[in-house]
Design a protein around this motif. Structure first.
Motif, PDB file in Angstrom:
ATOM      1  N   LEU A 162      53.352  40.523  39.370  1.00 17.14           N
ATOM      2  CA  LEU A 162      54.756  40.568  38.969  1.00 17.14           C
ATOM      3  C   LEU A 162      55.518  39.269  39.204  1.00 17.14           C
ATOM      4  O   LEU A 162      56.465  38.970  38.492  1.00 17.14           O
ATOM      5  CB  LEU A 162      55.486  41.689  39.721  1.00 17.14           C
ATOM      6  CG  LEU A 162      55.051  43.119  39.416  1.00 17.14           C
ATOM      7  CD1 LEU A 162      55.914  44.093  40.179  1.00 17.14           C
ATOM      8  CD2 LEU A 162      55.120  43.397  37.928  1.00 17.14           C
ATOM      9  N   SER A 163      55.147  38.531  40.234  1.00 17.89           N
ATOM     10  CA  SER A 163      55.995  37.388  40.590  1.00 17.89           C
ATOM     11  C   SER A 163      55.376  36.068  40.153  1.00 17.89           C
ATOM     12  O   SER A 163      54.173  35.975  39.916  1.00 17.89           O
ATOM     13  CB  SER A 163      56.267  37.377  42.088  1.00 17.89           C
ATOM     14  OG  SER A 163      55.251  36.647  42.743  1.00 17.89           O
ATOM     15  N   ASP A 164      56.225  35.067  40.063  1.00 20.59           N
ATOM     16  CA  ASP A 164      55.763  33.768  39.596  1.00 20.59           C
ATOM     17  C   ASP A 164      55.056  32.985  40.692  1.00 20.59           C
ATOM     18  O   ASP A 164      54.163  32.210  40.427  1.00 20.59           O
ATOM     19  CB  ASP A 164      56.952  32.940  39.073  1.00 20.59           C
ATOM     20  CG  ASP A 164      57.567  33.590  37.845  1.00 20.59           C
ATOM     21  OD1 ASP A 164      56.836  34.331  37.167  1.00 20.59           O
ATOM     22  OD2 ASP A 164      58.759  33.371  37.586  1.00 20.59           O
ATOM     23  N   SER A 240      60.531  39.169  42.209  1.00 19.74           N
ATOM     24  CA  SER A 240      60.270  39.506  40.821  1.00 19.74           C
ATOM     25  C   SER A 240      61.384  40.382  40.266  1.00 19.74           C
ATOM     26  O   SER A 240      61.916  41.246  40.968  1.00 19.74           O
ATOM     27  CB  SER A 240      58.943  40.256  40.726  1.00 19.74           C
ATOM     28  OG  SER A 240      58.833  40.836  39.454  1.00 19.74           O
ATOM     29  N   ILE A 241      61.748  40.146  39.009  1.00 18.49           N
ATOM     30  CA  ILE A 241      62.673  41.076  38.360  1.00 18.49           C
ATOM     31  C   ILE A 241      61.941  41.868  37.278  1.00 18.49           C
ATOM     32  O   ILE A 241      62.559  42.534  36.461  1.00 18.49           O
ATOM     33  CB  ILE A 241      63.914  40.371  37.771  1.00 18.49           C
ATOM     34  CG1 ILE A 241      63.498  39.252  36.826  1.00 18.49           C
ATOM     35  CG2 ILE A 241      64.810  39.826  38.861  1.00 18.49           C
ATOM     36  CD1 ILE A 241      64.639  38.740  35.971  1.00 18.49           C
ATOM     37  N   ALA A 242      60.612  41.819  37.323  1.00 16.95           N
ATOM     38  CA  ALA A 242      59.834  42.573  36.339  1.00 16.95           C
ATOM     39  C   ALA A 242      60.171  44.071  36.364  1.00 16.95           C
ATOM     40  O   ALA A 242      60.294  44.688  35.298  1.00 16.95           O
ATOM     41  CB  ALA A 242      58.351  42.340  36.560  1.00 16.95           C
ATOM     42  N   PRO A 243      60.336  44.699  37.557  1.00 16.97           N
ATOM     43  CA  PRO A 243      60.676  46.126  37.542  1.00 16.97           C
ATOM     44  C   PRO A 243      61.983  46.430  36.818  1.00 16.97           C
ATOM     45  O   PRO A 243      62.173  47.549  36.332  1.00 16.97           O
ATOM     46  CB  PRO A 243      60.801  46.471  39.032  1.00 16.97           C
ATOM     47  CG  PRO A 243      59.943  45.477  39.719  1.00 16.97           C
ATOM     48  CD  PRO A 243      60.086  44.213  38.923  1.00 16.97           C
ATOM     49  N   LEU A 244      62.887  45.462  36.748  1.00 18.28           N
ATOM     50  CA  LEU A 244      64.125  45.652  35.978  1.00 18.28           C
ATOM     51  C   LEU A 244      63.856  45.527  34.490  1.00 18.28           C
ATOM     52  O   LEU A 244      64.326  46.320  33.682  1.00 18.28           O
ATOM     53  CB  LEU A 244      65.143  44.578  36.356  1.00 18.28           C
ATOM     54  CG  LEU A 244      66.023  44.804  37.558  1.00 18.28           C
ATOM     55  CD1 LEU A 244      66.932  43.608  37.761  1.00 18.28           C
ATOM     56  CD2 LEU A 244      66.853  46.055  37.370  1.00 18.28           C
ATOM     57  N   GLY A 298      67.182  54.185  39.720  1.00 18.87           N
ATOM     58  CA  GLY A 298      66.727  53.850  41.067  1.00 18.87           C
ATOM     59  C   GLY A 298      66.346  52.388  41.173  1.00 18.87           C
ATOM     60  O   GLY A 298      66.721  51.690  42.114  1.00 18.87           O
ATOM     61  N   VAL A 299      65.585  51.924  40.182  1.00 21.50           N
ATOM     62  CA  VAL A 299      65.173  50.520  40.191  1.00 21.50           C
ATOM     63  C   VAL A 299      66.403  49.628  40.124  1.00 21.50           C
ATOM     64  O   VAL A 299      66.533  48.659  40.868  1.00 21.50           O
ATOM     65  CB  VAL A 299      64.220  50.230  39.021  1.00 21.50           C
ATOM     66  CG1 VAL A 299      63.942  48.744  38.937  1.00 21.50           C
ATOM     67  CG2 VAL A 299      62.931  50.998  39.208  1.00 21.50           C
ATOM     68  N   LEU A 300      67.315  49.999  39.247  1.00 20.46           N
ATOM     69  CA  LEU A 300      68.561  49.234  39.139  1.00 20.46           C
ATOM     70  C   LEU A 300      69.267  49.191  40.489  1.00 20.46           C
ATOM     71  O   LEU A 300      69.766  48.159  40.925  1.00 20.46           O
ATOM     72  CB  LEU A 300      69.463  49.918  38.117  1.00 20.46           C
ATOM     73  CG  LEU A 300      70.348  48.996  37.316  1.00 20.46           C
ATOM     74  CD1 LEU A 300      69.516  48.259  36.291  1.00 20.46           C
ATOM     75  CD2 LEU A 300      71.442  49.784  36.633  1.00 20.46           C
ATOM     76  N   GLY A 301      69.278  50.366  41.148  1.00 18.28           N
ATOM     77  CA  GLY A 301      69.928  50.465  42.446  1.00 18.28           C
ATOM     78  C   GLY A 301      69.327  49.511  43.470  1.00 18.28           C
ATOM     79  O   GLY A 301      70.051  48.881  44.244  1.00 18.28           O
ATOM     80  N   GLU A 302      67.994  49.395  43.468  1.00 18.60           N
ATOM     81  CA  GLU A 302      67.340  48.472  44.401  1.00 18.60           C
ATOM     82  C   GLU A 302      67.914  47.065  44.266  1.00 18.60           C
ATOM     83  O   GLU A 302      68.197  46.384  45.249  1.00 18.60           O
ATOM     84  CB  GLU A 302      65.828  48.408  44.130  1.00 18.60           C
ATOM     85  CG  GLU A 302      65.065  49.645  44.554  1.00 18.60           C
ATOM     86  CD  GLU A 302      64.846  49.707  46.060  1.00 18.60           C
ATOM     87  OE1 GLU A 302      64.899  48.649  46.703  1.00 18.60           O
ATOM     88  OE2 GLU A 302      64.661  50.824  46.575  1.00 18.60           O
ATOM     89  N   TYR A 303      68.054  46.654  43.029  1.00 20.71           N
ATOM     90  CA  TYR A 303      68.499  45.280  42.798  1.00 20.71           C
ATOM     91  C   TYR A 303      70.000  45.126  43.019  1.00 20.71           C
ATOM     92  O   TYR A 303      70.443  44.143  43.589  1.00 20.71           O
ATOM     93  CB  TYR A 303      68.113  44.811  41.392  1.00 20.71           C
ATOM     94  CG  TYR A 303      66.647  44.498  41.300  1.00 20.71           C
ATOM     95  CD1 TYR A 303      66.179  43.225  41.590  1.00 20.71           C
ATOM     96  CD2 TYR A 303      65.723  45.482  40.966  1.00 20.71           C
ATOM     97  CE1 TYR A 303      64.827  42.941  41.542  1.00 20.71           C
ATOM     98  CE2 TYR A 303      64.372  45.212  40.912  1.00 20.71           C
ATOM     99  CZ  TYR A 303      63.924  43.939  41.202  1.00 20.71           C
ATOM    100  OH  TYR A 303      62.601  43.655  41.164  1.00 20.71           O
TER     101      TYR A 303
END
Ligand code: UDP
Ligand code: MG
Length: 332
Positions: A162-164, A240-244, A298-303
């Motif tokens: 997921l991350s760079d 990572s912002i992939a989950p968003l 939920g994912v949005l909430g995390e960020y």
């Protein structure tokens, strides 16, 4: 840097200028390990080329760790005791240690002798050869349980997908860092710090030494399953912002499927007339869709939560006091 290179060249002179090496140790309820760990470090350090300081960060221990630290007179190394005002967690304790360290090279290690100080000599030799970062890689994790090894492997797989930044497998916080790397880390503004990720993000010329991770000397692990899970979430959301972004594609996929299903209903209705029963499929589809939406929220909430906490700009730790003990005489 200039002091550092002078020290190496004049090592044969009568009074060589030695480089300072800092060892950072976070202590959280480690009263039983203090003496053994400091002793082991005193045994492993080399004084021909280096001066040594141990930055002991007391991360709000509720046992006698601080008292034991203050009473200890470690051989061969000077001891700086950084007392945090409460338990801020290992990541923050490490940040506090990095901030206090004065060495030309800085090495964090655990208080429970799971990061063996015997490796110091090898790491310093590689540093002298021009590497800015020397990672200590666990080639044998059999001291960790099967479940921990499995979840660790899954975590590294996910985060590296997921991350760079490439976060190296089986490498903890045990590593040698040149002053330049430490300065970069200290200059980072974020207050929620996932150190493994930040270390990797900083980059620099990196090499690896291998070691077998021994069992914890005394006491018990401070990382429960729940704490590790949260650390993993912290790692993923900070790197990572992939989950968003994935919700764009999930939304698109679901919309497409719904559209196709809508077309299917229209056609079957035209061909075979209205089909009144259908309560079960409707209900299950609605439940599925609201579950999906909830997950997205939920994912949005995390960020959003992260952004909120970061925007408060609180310091990652609070120091209650810093005390310095001079090195005892070198013995041998
Ligand atoms: N630690 C800390 N603050 C915490 C939890 C742990 O400073 O809130 C320190 C702990 O004292 C030890 C290191 O972090 O020096 C690693 O902890 P532990 O050995 O429990 O982790 P494990 O090796 O089981 O992953
Ligand atoms: Mg440990």
């Amino acid at each position: 840097m200039s002091i550092a290179s002078e020290g190496l060249q004049s090592s044969t002179a009568s009074k060589p200028q030695r480089k300072l090496v800092s060892i950072i140790i976070p202590f959280y309820n480690e009263e039983d390990n203090v003496a053994a760990t400091l002793e082991e470090i005193g045994r492993c350090v080399n004084h021909d080329l280096y001066d040594w300081e141990v930055i002991a960060v007391n991360d709000g221990s509720s046992d006698a760790t601080l008292a034991v630290l203050e009473a200890s007179r470690p051989h061969n190394v000077s001891l700086v005791i950084v007392d945090l005002s409460r338990n801020f967690g290992k990541e923050a304790a490490l940040s506090a240690g990095l901030e206090q360290a004065r060495g030309a090279a800085v090495i964090p290690l655990d208080a429970d002798l799971q990061d063996p100080p015997e490796l110091l000599a090898e790491m310093l030799a590689l540093w002298e050869n021009g590497h800015d970062v020397v990672l200590a890689k666990r080639i044998d994790r059999s001291s960790d349980g099967a479940l921990k090894r499995m979840t660790a492997r899954a975590f590294y797989k996910v985060i590296n997908r997921l991350s760079d930044v490439e976060i190296p497998n089986d490498v903890g916080d045990f590593r040698l860092m040149d002053r330049r790397v430490v300065d970069v880390l200290c200059s980072l503004p974020e207050t929620r710090r996932f150190m493994k990720g930040l270390f990797a993000w900083a980059g620099f010329r990196t090499t690896t030494v291998n070691y077998t991770r021994p069992e914890r000397a005394l006491g018990t692990t401070k990382f429960s399953g729940w704490k590790l899970w949260n650390l993993a979430l912290e790692g993923i959301t900070s790197f990572s912002i992939a989950p968003l972004k994935i919700w764009t594609y999930i939304g698109f996929g679901v919309a497409l499927l719904s559209f196709m299903y809508g077309g299917f209903i229209v056609i079957t209705t035209l061909m075979f007339g209205a089909d009144v029963p259908g309560y079960a499929s409707l209900a299950s589809m609605m439940l599925f869709m609201s579950g999906l939406q909830m997950m997205g929220l939920g994912v949005l909430g995390e960020y959003v939560g992260r952004t909120y906490l970061e925007s408060k700009n609180r310091p990652p730790y609070v120091i209650r006091s810093v005390r310095n003990r001079k090195a005892q005489k070198h013995d041998g």
